[in-house]
Design an enzyme around this catalytic site. Structure first.
Site, PDB file in Angstrom:
ATOM      1  N   PHE A 129       0.809  -1.229   0.000  1.00  0.00           N
ATOM      2  CA  PHE A 129       0.000   0.000   0.000  1.00  0.00           C
ATOM      3  C   PHE A 129       0.838   1.272   0.000  1.00  0.00           C
ATOM      4  O   PHE A 129       0.418   2.290   0.528  1.00  0.00           O
ATOM      5  CB  PHE A 129      -0.989  -0.010   1.189  1.00  0.00           C
ATOM      6  CG  PHE A 129      -1.839  -1.255   1.223  1.00  0.00           C
ATOM      7  CD1 PHE A 129      -2.768  -1.493   0.221  1.00  0.00           C
ATOM      8  CD2 PHE A 129      -1.693  -2.196   2.230  1.00  0.00           C
ATOM      9  CE1 PHE A 129      -3.541  -2.656   0.222  1.00  0.00           C
ATOM     10  CE2 PHE A 129      -2.468  -3.367   2.240  1.00  0.00           C
ATOM     11  CZ  PHE A 129      -3.392  -3.591   1.232  1.00  0.00           C
ATOM     12  N   GLU A 159       7.343   1.180  -0.547  1.00  0.00           N
ATOM     13  CA  GLU A 159       7.956   1.770  -1.737  1.00  0.00           C
ATOM     14  C   GLU A 159       9.371   2.239  -1.422  1.00  0.00           C
ATOM     15  O   GLU A 159      10.313   1.891  -2.127  1.00  0.00           O
ATOM     16  CB  GLU A 159       7.104   2.931  -2.276  1.00  0.00           C
ATOM     17  CG  GLU A 159       7.725   3.559  -3.530  1.00  0.00           C
ATOM     18  CD  GLU A 159       6.862   4.594  -4.229  1.00  0.00           C
ATOM     19  OE1 GLU A 159       5.636   4.630  -3.972  1.00  0.00           O
ATOM     20  OE2 GLU A 159       7.409   5.364  -5.040  1.00  0.00           O
ATOM     21  N   ARG A 205       1.580  15.714  -5.768  1.00  0.00           N
ATOM     22  CA  ARG A 205       0.349  15.064  -6.219  1.00  0.00           C
ATOM     23  C   ARG A 205      -0.876  15.666  -5.518  1.00  0.00           C
ATOM     24  O   ARG A 205      -1.949  15.713  -6.089  1.00  0.00           O
ATOM     25  CB  ARG A 205       0.416  13.543  -6.020  1.00  0.00           C
ATOM     26  CG  ARG A 205      -0.548  12.776  -6.907  1.00  0.00           C
ATOM     27  CD  ARG A 205      -0.341  11.265  -6.807  1.00  0.00           C
ATOM     28  NE  ARG A 205       0.496  10.731  -7.867  1.00  0.00           N
ATOM     29  CZ  ARG A 205       0.070  10.333  -9.064  1.00  0.00           C
ATOM     30  NH1 ARG A 205      -1.216  10.385  -9.365  1.00  0.00           N
ATOM     31  NH2 ARG A 205       0.888   9.859  -9.965  1.00  0.00           N
ATOM     32  N   PHE A 224      -1.129   8.525  -2.776  1.00  0.00           N
ATOM     33  CA  PHE A 224       0.128   9.279  -2.845  1.00  0.00           C
ATOM     34  C   PHE A 224      -0.089  10.789  -2.806  1.00  0.00           C
ATOM     35  O   PHE A 224       0.377  11.521  -3.667  1.00  0.00           O
ATOM     36  CB  PHE A 224       0.835   8.861  -4.144  1.00  0.00           C
ATOM     37  CG  PHE A 224       2.331   9.032  -4.155  1.00  0.00           C
ATOM     38  CD1 PHE A 224       3.149   8.167  -3.449  1.00  0.00           C
ATOM     39  CD2 PHE A 224       2.925  10.050  -4.885  1.00  0.00           C
ATOM     40  CE1 PHE A 224       4.539   8.305  -3.488  1.00  0.00           C
ATOM     41  CE2 PHE A 224       4.309  10.206  -4.928  1.00  0.00           C
ATOM     42  CZ  PHE A 224       5.112   9.325  -4.226  1.00  0.00           C
ATOM     43  N   THR A 281       4.718  11.021 -11.520  1.00  0.00           N
ATOM     44  CA  THR A 281       4.866  12.418 -11.930  1.00  0.00           C
ATOM     45  C   THR A 281       6.304  12.727 -12.332  1.00  0.00           C
ATOM     46  O   THR A 281       6.538  13.634 -13.119  1.00  0.00           O
ATOM     47  CB  THR A 281       4.409  13.365 -10.811  1.00  0.00           C
ATOM     48  OG1 THR A 281       5.111  13.022  -9.614  1.00  0.00           O
ATOM     49  CG2 THR A 281       2.919  13.227 -10.579  1.00  0.00           C
ATOM     50  N   ALA A 300       2.319   4.104  -8.118  1.00  0.00           N
ATOM     51  CA  ALA A 300       1.590   5.015  -9.003  1.00  0.00           C
ATOM     52  C   ALA A 300       0.562   4.247  -9.846  1.00  0.00           C
ATOM     53  O   ALA A 300       0.190   4.704 -10.933  1.00  0.00           O
ATOM     54  CB  ALA A 300       2.553   5.807  -9.883  1.00  0.00           C
ATOM     55  N   GLU A 346      -4.874   2.552  -7.196  1.00  0.00           N
ATOM     56  CA  GLU A 346      -5.116   3.609  -6.213  1.00  0.00           C
ATOM     57  C   GLU A 346      -6.474   4.323  -6.330  1.00  0.00           C
ATOM     58  O   GLU A 346      -7.080   4.648  -5.304  1.00  0.00           O
ATOM     59  CB  GLU A 346      -4.002   4.661  -6.303  1.00  0.00           C
ATOM     60  CG  GLU A 346      -2.642   4.142  -5.922  1.00  0.00           C
ATOM     61  CD  GLU A 346      -1.553   5.113  -6.334  1.00  0.00           C
ATOM     62  OE1 GLU A 346      -1.256   5.209  -7.535  1.00  0.00           O
ATOM     63  OE2 GLU A 346      -1.019   5.802  -5.445  1.00  0.00           O
TER      64      GLU A 346
END
Ligand code: MTE
Ligand code: HPA
Ligand code: MOS
Length: 761
Positions: free
Chosen positions: A231, A235, A313, A347, A445, A514, A716
């Site tokens: 989740f 990362e 974001r 995010f 991004t 992402a 997401e």
């Protein structure tokens, strides 16, 4: 070649292993004979100079084989993923309660954990900053403040017929993956390290472990077969755990495993950023927004981690599906003496969307309109009012279609009327309903991260090994990419073995994040398969003396003119003819570009859309509530696998509901997180599911962009559909005397009761 596996609701490739308890997670792997277990000694102060760490009693405790402090780290003492601003072990100043000070390796887990308590640490306490607004006041930031502006928001607000302002306090969220952070590191010959890590980003683990141990990437291999949930929490921060284990391997010369227990995991690792949000909005009698000014202050914790792109974001999603003609955004990335916050599904997007959805709801309540009407009044247009505040044209807008269909399918209008009638006759129980939309940008991004690789092996018997750079965390990425591979090679999925993510098979992979895992890796696998199929086609044409156009692959059968043979027969023949039967594939997302300095460009390849209607009933005496019905219509493009996608929509939605209702993170004045176990931190349970839960995927919804089989990412976006439950609760407690309840998220029963009582006083 027609799609055979793609689009089918195939079960998760590991479903039979999950349910029989035979799916191996990192802690289930066979342990090397001499394995040591690692535990971490943590700071008990939120901000303090470390005057000394005396580990004498630790080192001599039962079973302890080695200890390590910052000065003993063989390589670079850093685990910052983007900027090197976070130490693996503190060298001078501890910056939060839980900050890693030292590591211990012992024969058993218990021995290692118990030994950490024998350390004698002397602190010189410094003043901590424990909340974002104090950080703003003291100008304490992990990264520079960002601003984005279009038009003249101030003037538009001043000139508008109506205006409103409000402060929102929006809680964070613990990822609460079922499998906590873990890494096992095995020393191999000549200084090489093999790292098993529960990580969304094996490449980053490889690199950070190499740096921390004074090695280079070639010396470290990182493998992850699956995670028991991630989740976003795995990362960047899985690397810290792997680095500590690796350092202890170098120290002791033995294999080492570090598995955080639940409390330590919650104390030591980052969460979703909580925010303080101020807004000023100007609007007209129709509910159209003329101008809006946002102030976002997020709790980043002690280091930048991924907070830069996360807060970016937020700035990209504070429009959600609405055109904001005049907008000004200030984004503070606050440095606080709390754990470094990190990625969590959405995010930063969810926090931006919460702000604009609150604004829409406030406008509707001020004007006495249904909030759906105000939403429609502000949606992006088609061919007009269609450029975002970051200058991307919204050229795939389907939000009106989704909202119209869902309004009809969910009987929104009838139920809204029935609820009004119910509430008129019910004093204590109040019902509420809300529809909220989602428009979520798909791509990293940071443009350069939108790349992926795959490695496909066809063996002589016609079966296949599939490797790609993505990781499996339960979301169903592996089965989706296997479906693509099956169709591209004209074989069935059972002929394919999906391998663990492995940095020695596919190098330089981005994090699986992402939501772009299947977009990127699906395309990379497709490219690899096309190469192999091309060579097989060329061979078959030559061998059977037909044209290439006469060669077809389908369902493990190959047709070459009049000849029919099995895929494995063709493969055997090709092998005899010395045809190369393996290939790599590489993909980079087209069309995207983005200038971070001006916050403009096209950061997203496309948008994923969805909407949810939620209905709740609230007990206004206790603040308790129940979600009675939810209708969702979500856009997955042409779904690669509707079973996986529906699972993602259901799971994402419920996770969003948890964030906005029951999951509350609390810190005390000493800077300690007091909610670090399921006894005090409440994630949704089965009994919190909506009584009536209707989830549908949008059909005939091919992605307008050329994504893999015209699918869309689903990981997401559905989380943000949870906003509908928050607004349904707000709807239920709004009355003529209390038109704009000051409900804050998470809307725990206490918060609901507060909002009710605040308005009453
Ligand atoms: N689903 C499950 N079951 N477990 C997870 O950890 N992570 C989410 C989402 N769905 C997650 C999940 C997050 S944060 C992301 S970014 C995506 O999955 C990543 O996978 P994808 O890109 O393959 O969708
Ligand atoms: N989303 C998720 N993870 C990321 C991103 C993003 O945009 N950028 C860097 N890591
Ligand atoms: Mo997901 S938060 O992009 O790992």
């Amino acid at each position: 070649m027609g799609a055979k596996a793609v689009g089918k609701a195939l079960p998760h490739d590991s479903a039979h292993l999950h349910v029989s308890g035979t799916a191996a997670y990192t802690d289930d792997l066979p342990e090397p004979r001499d394995l040591l277990h690692v535990a971490v000694g943590m700071s008990s102060k939120p901000h303090a100079k470390i005057k000394g760490i005396n580990l004498k009693d630790v080192a001599t405790a039962a079973g302890v084989v080695g200890t390590c402090v910052a000065a003993e780290i063989p390589g670079e003492n850093n685990c910052g993923p983007i900027i090197a601003d976070e130490q693996i072990l503190v060298s001078e100043v501890a910056e939060y309660v839980g900050h890693a000070l030292f590591a211990v390796a012992a024969e058993t887990v218990d021995q290692a954990r118990k030994a950490t308590r024998l350390a004698d640490v002397s602190y010189e306490e410094l003043v901590p900053i424990l909340d974002p607004m104090t950080a703003v006041e003291k100008q304490s930031f992990v990264l520079p403040t960002e601003e984005l502006q279009r038009g003249d928001a101030k003037k538009a607000i001043a000139d508008a017929p109506h205006s409103l302002r409000r402060r929102l306090e929006l809680g964070g969220q613990d990822q609460f993956y079922l499998e906590g952070h873990i890494a096992m590191v095995i020393p191999e010959e000549d200084g090489a390290l093999l790292v098993y890590s529960s990580t969304q980003h094996p490449d980053e683990v490889q690199h950070l472990v190499a740096h921390a141990t004074g090695r280079s990437a070639k010396d470290v291999v990182c493998i992850c077969r699956r995670m028991g949930g991630a989740f976003g929490g795995k990362e960047s921060q899985a690397a810290t755990i792997a680095c500590i284990a690796a350092i202890m391997v170098v120290k002791t010369g033995r294999a080492c495993k570090l598995r955080l227990d639940r409390d330590d995991d919650m104390i030591m690792t980052g969460k979703r950023h909580d925010f303080v949000i101020d807004y000023d909005v100007g609007f007209d009698d129709t509910g159209r927004i003329h101008g809006v000014d946002f102030m976002f202050a997020s709790r980043c914790g002690i280091s930048a981690d991924l907070s830069g792109p996360i807060n970016d974001r937020t700035m990209f999603h504070c429009d959600n599906a609405y055109f904001l003609e005049n907008v000004h955004i200030t984004s503070y990335r606050c440095k606080t003496n709390t754990v470094s916050n990190t990625a969590f599904r959405g995010f930063g997007g969810p926090q931006g969307m919460h702000a604009i959805e609150y604004i829409i709801d406030d406008i509707a309540r001020t004007l006495g309109k249904d909030s759906l009407a105000v939403r429609r009044r502000n949606f992006y247009g088609i061919g007009e009012r269609d450029v975002t505040q970051y200058e991307q044209k919204v050229d795939d807008n389907i939000i009106n279609d989704i909202v119209d269909k869902l309004e009809a399918d969910s009987d929104y209008v009838e139920r809204r009327n029935a609820i009004a009638e119910f509430n008129a006759n019910s004093v204590i129980l109040k019902r509420g309903i809300a529809m909220t939309p989602v428009k979520f940008g798909i791509s990293f991004t940071a443009t350069h991260l939108n790349q992926a690789g795959a490695l496909v092996h066809v063996y002589k018997d016609g079966t296949v090994h599939l490797n790609h750079g993505g990781t499996e965390m339960g979301q169903g990425l592996f089965i989706k990419v296997a479906q693509v591979t099956a169709d591209e090679l004209g074989i069935t999925v059972d002929r394919i073995r999906i391998n663990a993510s492995d940095t020695s098979k596919v190098p330089n992979a981005s994090a699986t994040a992402a939501s772009s895992g299947s977009d990127l890796n699906g395309k990379a696998a497709q490219v690899a398969c096309a190469k192999i199929r091309g060579r097989l086609t060329e061979f078959a044409a030559r061998h059977f003396d037909v044209s290439e156009a006469q060669v077809a692959f389908e369902q493990n059968q190959v047709t070459a003119g009049k000849t029919k043979l099995s895929f494995e027969e063709l493969v055997q023949l090709a092998w005899f003819d010395r045809v190369k039967l393996f290939a790599t594939g590489f993909y980079k997302t087209p069309k995207i570009h983005y200038d971070r300095a001006s916050f403009s460009g096209r950061p997203f390849f496309y948008y994923a859309y969805g909407a949810a209607v939620s209905e709740v009933v609230v007990d206004t005496l206790t603040g308790e509530y129940r979600v009675t019905r939810v209708d969702i219509l979500h856009d997955c493009g042409d779904s690669l696998n509707p079973a996986m996608d529906i699972g993602q929509v259901e799971g994402g939605f419920i996770q969003g509901v948890g964030w906005l209702t029951s999951e509350e993170l609390c810190w005390n004045e000493a800077g300690e997180l007091t909610t670090h176990a399921p006894s005090t931190y409440k994630i949704p349970t089965c009994s919190d599911l909506p009584v009536d839960f209707r989830v549908e995927l949008l059909t005939n919804a091919a992605n307008r962009e050329d994504t893999i089989y015209r699918s869309k990412a689903t990981g997401e976006p559905p989380l943000m559909l949870g906003l509908s439950v928050f607004h349904a609760i707000r709807d239920a407690i709004a009355t003529a005397e209390r038109p704009l309840p000051d409900l804050q998220a998470p809307a725990t029963p206490e918060a609901v009761l507060n909002a009710i009582e605040k308005a009453a006083s």
